[in-house]
Write a protein that holds these residues in place. Sequence first.
Motif, mmCIF file in Angstrom:
data_model
loop_
_atom_site.group_PDB
_atom_site.id
_atom_site.type_symbol
_atom_site.label_atom_id
_atom_site.label_comp_id
_atom_site.label_asym_id
_atom_site.label_seq_id
_atom_site.Cartn_x
_atom_site.Cartn_y
_atom_site.Cartn_z
ATOM 1 N N ASN A 55 17.018 92.024 21.189
ATOM 2 C CA ASN A 55 16.542 90.953 20.845
ATOM 3 C C ASN A 55 16.904 89.939 21.978
ATOM 4 O O ASN A 55 16.231 88.685 22.650
ATOM 5 C CB ASN A 55 16.362 90.152 20.037
ATOM 6 C CG ASN A 55 17.863 89.488 19.554
ATOM 7 O OD1 ASN A 55 19.205 90.220 19.805
ATOM 8 N ND2 ASN A 55 17.893 88.765 18.241
ATOM 9 N N ASP A 59 14.242 88.867 25.196
ATOM 10 C CA ASP A 59 14.342 87.219 25.043
ATOM 11 C C ASP A 59 14.084 86.711 26.505
ATOM 12 O O ASP A 59 13.585 86.227 27.571
ATOM 13 C CB ASP A 59 15.105 86.449 24.553
ATOM 14 C CG ASP A 59 14.624 84.836 24.758
ATOM 15 O OD1 ASP A 59 13.336 84.651 24.491
ATOM 16 O OD2 ASP A 59 15.969 84.011 25.001
ATOM 17 N N ARG A 60 15.413 87.525 27.301
ATOM 18 C CA ARG A 60 15.719 87.111 28.831
ATOM 19 C C ARG A 60 14.948 87.707 29.263
ATOM 20 O O ARG A 60 14.299 86.628 30.154
ATOM 21 C CB ARG A 60 17.447 87.688 29.236
ATOM 22 C CG ARG A 60 17.840 87.526 30.197
ATOM 23 C CD ARG A 60 18.738 88.371 30.511
ATOM 24 N NE ARG A 60 20.136 87.318 29.533
ATOM 25 C CZ ARG A 60 20.924 87.826 29.457
ATOM 26 N NH1 ARG A 60 21.277 89.632 29.136
ATOM 27 N NH2 ARG A 60 21.440 87.839 28.127
ATOM 28 N N HIS A 63 11.245 85.248 30.498
ATOM 29 C CA HIS A 63 11.940 84.536 30.710
ATOM 30 C C HIS A 63 11.976 85.093 32.017
ATOM 31 O O HIS A 63 11.901 83.752 33.124
ATOM 32 C CB HIS A 63 12.999 83.320 30.203
ATOM 33 C CG HIS A 63 12.885 82.448 28.988
ATOM 34 N ND1 HIS A 63 13.719 83.393 28.011
ATOM 35 C CD2 HIS A 63 12.742 81.253 28.936
ATOM 36 C CE1 HIS A 63 13.047 82.643 26.807
ATOM 37 N NE2 HIS A 63 12.425 81.334 27.092
ATOM 38 N N GLY A 74 8.406 87.940 25.190
ATOM 39 C CA GLY A 74 8.873 87.036 23.777
ATOM 40 C C GLY A 74 7.989 87.400 22.570
ATOM 41 O O GLY A 74 9.256 86.862 21.830
ATOM 42 N N ALA A 77 10.734 89.622 21.113
ATOM 43 C CA ALA A 77 12.327 89.208 20.589
ATOM 44 C C ALA A 77 12.137 88.381 19.705
ATOM 45 O O ALA A 77 13.081 88.640 18.771
ATOM 46 C CB ALA A 77 12.391 88.112 22.202
ATOM 47 N N ASP A 78 10.780 87.771 19.802
ATOM 48 C CA ASP A 78 10.757 86.814 18.186
ATOM 49 C C ASP A 78 10.451 88.216 17.095
ATOM 50 O O ASP A 78 11.108 87.261 15.762
ATOM 51 C CB ASP A 78 9.766 86.091 18.351
ATOM 52 C CG ASP A 78 9.376 85.164 19.426
ATOM 53 O OD1 ASP A 78 10.345 84.991 19.370
ATOM 54 O OD2 ASP A 78 8.168 84.480 19.606
ATOM 55 N N SER A 81 14.030 88.917 16.267
ATOM 56 C CA SER A 81 14.664 88.607 15.389
ATOM 57 C C SER A 81 14.496 87.539 14.839
ATOM 58 O O SER A 81 15.354 87.974 13.471
ATOM 59 C CB SER A 81 14.152 86.903 16.574
ATOM 60 O OG SER A 81 15.555 87.288 17.573
#
Length: 174
Positions: A55, A59-60, A63, A74, A77-78, A81
Amino acid sequence: MMIKIIFGFIFIVAGTCAGFVKADRLARRNVLLSELIVSLEYLKNEIYYTHERLNVVADRIAHMSEGKAAELFGRFADKLSDRQEEGVYDLWKESVEEAFPFYSPLAEQDAEAVCSLGIKLGRTDVEGQCSNIERSCRELSIRQAAAEMEAAQKSRIYRTLGTVTGIAFAILII
């Protein structure tokens, strides 16, 4: 008579626009595949060098990436999490389907190739994940080359066909 001419003109413009929209879809497919390949390379490097949780890595990458690829990572990653109890493949597939819905410029086979990456993601060792990502990158590169060829061959045809169809309808109206 004036109304017929106006409608004829509208048909010509609409046909031309439809042809350009279809040609643009081919070009956008190329861009999406390119974004995905770059993002998958980021993913491979992050997994290989950082050994962080998936995750955090996703997320990295969200971005660092651009466009729909950033949206894909994105969402992933969400989901990782928020829903840790679910399998990585299910979350990855769901993220791919949300980021690239049926009306996306990506072909169905392109989306399936991206989805197949999730099968081994997070389940094998670092080398296994990296080789799986490399395989997916190679497959997407082949698909991108085919998409470039298709765009080169069909873009002009779609634009011309749209214009000619609009003119044909205009002639029928007048």
